[in-house]
Structures are given as structure tokens and as C-alpha cells.
Design a protein around this motif. Structure first.
Motif, PDB file in Angstrom:
ATOM      1  N   ASP A 113       0.821  -1.205   0.000  1.00 53.55           N
ATOM      2  CA  ASP A 113       0.000   0.000   0.000  1.00 53.55           C
ATOM      3  C   ASP A 113       0.860   1.263   0.000  1.00 53.55           C
ATOM      4  OD1 ASP A 113      -2.337   1.525   0.078  1.00 53.55           O
ATOM      5  OD2 ASP A 113      -2.446   1.488   2.258  1.00 53.55           O
ATOM      6  N   TYR A 114       1.945   1.260   0.761  1.00 60.90           N
ATOM      7  CA  TYR A 114       2.724   2.475   0.956  1.00 60.90           C
ATOM      8  C   TYR A 114       3.860   2.664  -0.043  1.00 60.90           C
ATOM      9  CZ  TYR A 114       0.648   4.129   5.328  1.00 60.90           C
ATOM     10  OH  TYR A 114      -0.207   4.634   6.268  1.00 60.90           O
ATOM     11  N   LEU A 115       4.601   1.595  -0.343  1.00 57.32           N
ATOM     12  CA  LEU A 115       5.774   1.734  -1.196  1.00 57.32           C
ATOM     13  C   LEU A 115       5.374   1.736  -2.667  1.00 57.32           C
ATOM     14  CD1 LEU A 115       7.434   1.371   1.361  1.00 57.32           C
ATOM     15  CD2 LEU A 115       8.933  -0.174   0.086  1.00 57.32           C
ATOM     16  N   LYS A 116       5.638   2.838  -3.322  1.00 53.59           N
ATOM     17  CA  LYS A 116       5.270   3.000  -4.719  1.00 53.59           C
ATOM     18  C   LYS A 116       6.518   3.311  -5.561  1.00 53.59           C
ATOM     19  CE  LYS A 116       0.642   2.886  -4.235  1.00 53.59           C
ATOM     20  NZ  LYS A 116       0.498   2.382  -2.869  1.00 53.59           N
ATOM     21  N   GLU A 160      -8.816  -2.778  -4.313  1.00 46.18           N
ATOM     22  CA  GLU A 160      -9.009  -2.032  -5.558  1.00 46.18           C
ATOM     23  C   GLU A 160      -7.682  -1.861  -6.297  1.00 46.18           C
ATOM     24  OE1 GLU A 160     -11.412   1.923  -7.142  1.00 46.18           O
ATOM     25  OE2 GLU A 160     -10.957   1.717  -4.998  1.00 46.18           O
ATOM     26  N   GLN A 161      -6.609  -1.564  -5.550  1.00 47.12           N
ATOM     27  CA  GLN A 161      -5.291  -1.451  -6.175  1.00 47.12           C
ATOM     28  C   GLN A 161      -4.868  -2.773  -6.807  1.00 47.12           C
ATOM     29  OE1 GLN A 161      -2.107   0.685  -3.925  1.00 47.12           O
ATOM     30  NE2 GLN A 161      -3.618   0.730  -2.274  1.00 47.12           N
ATOM     31  N   LYS A 164      -6.613  -3.615 -10.099  1.00 43.40           N
ATOM     32  CA  LYS A 164      -6.089  -2.867 -11.235  1.00 43.40           C
ATOM     33  C   LYS A 164      -4.804  -3.497 -11.765  1.00 43.40           C
ATOM     34  CE  LYS A 164      -8.096   1.561  -9.836  1.00 43.40           C
ATOM     35  NZ  LYS A 164      -7.823   2.907  -9.268  1.00 43.40           N
ATOM     36  N   MET A 165      -4.043  -4.136 -10.875  1.00 47.16           N
ATOM     37  CA  MET A 165      -2.786  -4.758 -11.281  1.00 47.16           C
ATOM     38  C   MET A 165      -3.008  -6.119 -11.936  1.00 47.16           C
ATOM     39  SD  MET A 165      -0.804  -2.339 -10.283  1.00 47.16           S
ATOM     40  CE  MET A 165       0.848  -2.995 -10.452  1.00 47.16           C
ATOM     41  N   ASN A 166      -4.032  -6.842 -11.477  1.00 52.10           N
ATOM     42  CA  ASN A 166      -4.323  -8.163 -12.045  1.00 52.10           C
ATOM     43  C   ASN A 166      -5.777  -8.525 -11.730  1.00 52.10           C
ATOM     44  OD1 ASN A 166      -4.552 -10.915 -12.704  1.00 52.10           O
ATOM     45  ND2 ASN A 166      -2.395 -11.316 -12.242  1.00 52.10           N
ATOM     46  N   GLY A 167      -6.665  -8.148 -12.624  1.00 48.59           N
ATOM     47  CA  GLY A 167      -8.090  -8.365 -12.403  1.00 48.59           C
ATOM     48  C   GLY A 167      -8.493  -9.829 -12.439  1.00 48.59           C
ATOM     49  N   GLN A 168      -7.784 -10.637 -13.251  1.00 44.24           N
ATOM     50  CA  GLN A 168      -8.134 -12.053 -13.355  1.00 44.24           C
ATOM     51  C   GLN A 168      -7.924 -12.781 -12.030  1.00 44.24           C
ATOM     52  OE1 GLN A 168      -5.829 -13.528 -16.708  1.00 44.24           O
ATOM     53  NE2 GLN A 168      -7.621 -13.356 -18.049  1.00 44.24           N
ATOM     54  N   PHE A 201     -19.024  -5.494  -0.951  1.00 51.81           N
ATOM     55  CA  PHE A 201     -18.112  -4.348  -1.064  1.00 51.81           C
ATOM     56  C   PHE A 201     -17.499  -4.290  -2.467  1.00 51.81           C
ATOM     57  CE2 PHE A 201     -13.887  -2.344  -0.188  1.00 51.81           C
ATOM     58  CZ  PHE A 201     -14.346  -1.126   0.295  1.00 51.81           C
ATOM     59  N   ARG A 202     -17.011  -5.425  -2.940  1.00 49.95           N
ATOM     60  CA  ARG A 202     -16.427  -5.426  -4.287  1.00 49.95           C
ATOM     61  C   ARG A 202     -17.504  -5.262  -5.356  1.00 49.95           C
ATOM     62  NH1 ARG A 202     -14.331 -10.034  -8.264  1.00 49.95           N
ATOM     63  NH2 ARG A 202     -13.024  -8.742  -9.629  1.00 49.95           N
ATOM     64  N   ALA A 203     -18.631  -5.923  -5.169  1.00 51.30           N
ATOM     65  CA  ALA A 203     -19.715  -5.808  -6.153  1.00 51.30           C
ATOM     66  C   ALA A 203     -20.171  -4.363  -6.303  1.00 51.30           C
ATOM     67  CB  ALA A 203     -20.886  -6.693  -5.737  1.00 51.30           C
ATOM     68  N   GLY A 204     -20.017  -3.567  -5.254  1.00 47.02           N
ATOM     69  CA  GLY A 204     -20.399  -2.158  -5.286  1.00 47.02           C
ATOM     70  C   GLY A 204     -19.294  -1.243  -5.760  1.00 47.02           C
ATOM     71  N   GLY A 205     -18.269  -1.823  -6.429  1.00 50.76           N
ATOM     72  CA  GLY A 205     -17.160  -0.996  -6.907  1.00 50.76           C
ATOM     73  C   GLY A 205     -16.220  -0.595  -5.803  1.00 50.76           C
ATOM     74  N   TRP A 206     -15.990  -1.522  -4.849  1.00 53.95           N
ATOM     75  CA  TRP A 206     -15.110  -1.302  -3.694  1.00 53.95           C
ATOM     76  C   TRP A 206     -15.649  -0.195  -2.792  1.00 53.95           C
ATOM     77  CZ3 TRP A 206     -11.974  -5.248  -2.990  1.00 53.95           C
ATOM     78  CH2 TRP A 206     -11.539  -5.977  -4.116  1.00 53.95           C
ATOM     79  N   SER A 207     -16.947  -0.219  -2.615  1.00 56.04           N
ATOM     80  CA  SER A 207     -17.569   0.690  -1.653  1.00 56.04           C
ATOM     81  C   SER A 207     -18.907   0.100  -1.231  1.00 56.04           C
ATOM     82  CB  SER A 207     -17.779   2.084  -2.253  1.00 56.04           C
ATOM     83  OG  SER A 207     -18.724   2.034  -3.301  1.00 56.04           O
TER      84      SER A 207
END
Length: 222
Positions: A113-116, A160-161, A164-168, A201-207
Motif C-alpha cells: 500500500d505504501y511503497l510506490k 481495488e489497487q 487494477k494490477m491483475n483483475g483475473q 463491497f467489491r460488487a459495489g465498486g469497492w464501496s
């Protein structure tokens, strides 16, 4: 970098000698043994659940200071090596102590989460993080509320992050969670509630909608 009061709060669970070492590292990384520092942080994260939730911030600050002062990434290199060693021993860790295993998952997700790099999560961590979450989604782990709670908390934080990196892989992970919720025998009522909440939560678009949030968290509070 956050002010020193915030960092002091995060490292106060260490002994005084180690606190001094970490404070020095945050000011002048090139003056200390960064391999030793990375090992200290990882080892402590496995023992202290509260610290494992915050350690990523300290690591991020050390990485940033080192890059600014010396344009190098010695600490990040050693930190990733320590994480890799612990990752390879994850089954042994889980057998020895579920609490230690949960702390490791919390820590590696915190680092993710923190290291980018260029404002993006580090690719090298994507599959190890997924592998940890998939392990938490196995039948034996779903019978352990501590592991289910860890899984759901991490998905709230970085799901959610990761998607985005690997949806499958996220699709496959949620297939496991859905099957677990519907088919797993022996699930506690709390684990079942947590799984249902993360599915929604995920079905609602991560909210969650306000009404859903109120429902789930009033149930958890009760």
C-alpha cells in the motif's frame, strides 16, 4: 515525511536502543546498517500486530529519505529480501503461529500500500500479496475468524489497487470467497458476515452504500 511525533508514536513499541537506531535511520539512512534495520522492522512486525499495520509508513519514509540523500535504494532492496524469505516460509509460519502469519500478511499488504514506484505499486509484490490472500481464502483458513478478519481488512485496504494490477486473479479470489460463503461448512456467524460484506463491497465498486455500511457494522458491533 510526517513529523517526528507521528514517527515516535509508531516506533515506541521498540526498546530504547532500537528506537534510537530507527530515529537515526529516518534522518540519515547511510549512517546505519540498512540490512539490520530492515530485518528488525520485519521481525518486529511479525510479533506486534499493531506495528505491522503501521510499519509500511516507516519503511516508505526511510526509502524516501535514502533516495533524496543518496539516490540509492539499499533499504528497499534489503526489505524486499526479508519479505521474500518470510514469504517462502509462510506455511511453516502459519503452522507455528496463526497470529504471526496474520501479522506477516498485514505487513506485506501494508508495504504494498505504501511503497510506490512512479506512483504505482511495486510489481514484484503483486503476486506474493495475491498468494497470501489466496491462502487466507482456503477452506481451513476460512474456519479461523482471525484469518477471515485479516483477509477482509486487507481487501478493504488494497483490493481495488490489486484488482487494477491483475483483475483475473481478483476474479478467482472472489470465486473462492463466494464458494466459501455458500458451501463451506462450519463457518462462524462472524466469518459468514465478514465474507458477505466483502462480496458486497467489491460488487459495489469497492464501496458500500450507507445503508449496507450501517447494517454490517452494527452487526459487527453487536
Amino acid at each position: 515525511m510526517e513529523n517526528s511525533c507521528d514517527e515516535d508514536y509508531r516506533i515506541q513499541s521498540f526498546d530504547m536502543e532500537t528506537q534510537d537506531l530507527l530515529k537515526t535511520t529516518l534522518k540519515d539512512p547511510s549512517s546505519v546498517d540498512l540490512k539490520e534495520v530492515s530485518k528488525i522492522i520485519v521481525d518486529h512486525s511479525l510479533k506486534d500486530r499493531a506495528f505491522s499495520k503501521e510499519a509500511g509508513h516507516i519503511c516508505c519514509n526511510i526509502v524516501q529519505v535514502e533516495a533524496q540523500q543518496t539516490s540509492s535504494s539499499v533499504f528497499r532492496y534489503n526489505l524486499l529480501n526479508c519479505l521474500q524469505e518470510q514469504f517462502e516460509a509462510r506455511e511453516e509460519t502459519r503452522k507455528r503461529s496463526v497470529q504471526e502469519w496474520v501479522c506477516y500478511v498485514t505487513f506485506i499488504c501494508n508495504i504494498f500500500d505504501y511503497l510506490k514506484v512512479n506512483n504505482m505499486p511495486m510489481l514484484v509484490l503483486v503476486n506474493p500479496v495475491y498468494d497470501c490472500l489466496f491462502r487466507l481464502a482456503q477452506a481451513d483458513s476460512l474456519l479461523n475468524e482471525e484469518e477471515v478478519d485479516c483477509l477482509v481488512v486487507q481487501l478493504h485496504r488494497i483490493g481495488e489497487q490489486l484488482e487494477k494490477m491483475n483483475g483475473q486473479r481478483m476474479d478467482k479470489l472472489f470465486d473462492l470467497l463466494r464458494d466459501g460463503f455458500l458451501l463451506q461448512e462450519g463457518l462462524s456467524s462472524m466469518s459468514r458476515l465478514l465474507l458477505l460484506e466483502i462480496l458486497e463491497f467489491r460488487a459495489g465498486g469497492w464501496s458500500l452504500s450507507n445503508s449496507a455500511h450501517q447494517y454490517y457494522y452494527s452487526e459487527v458491533a453487536d
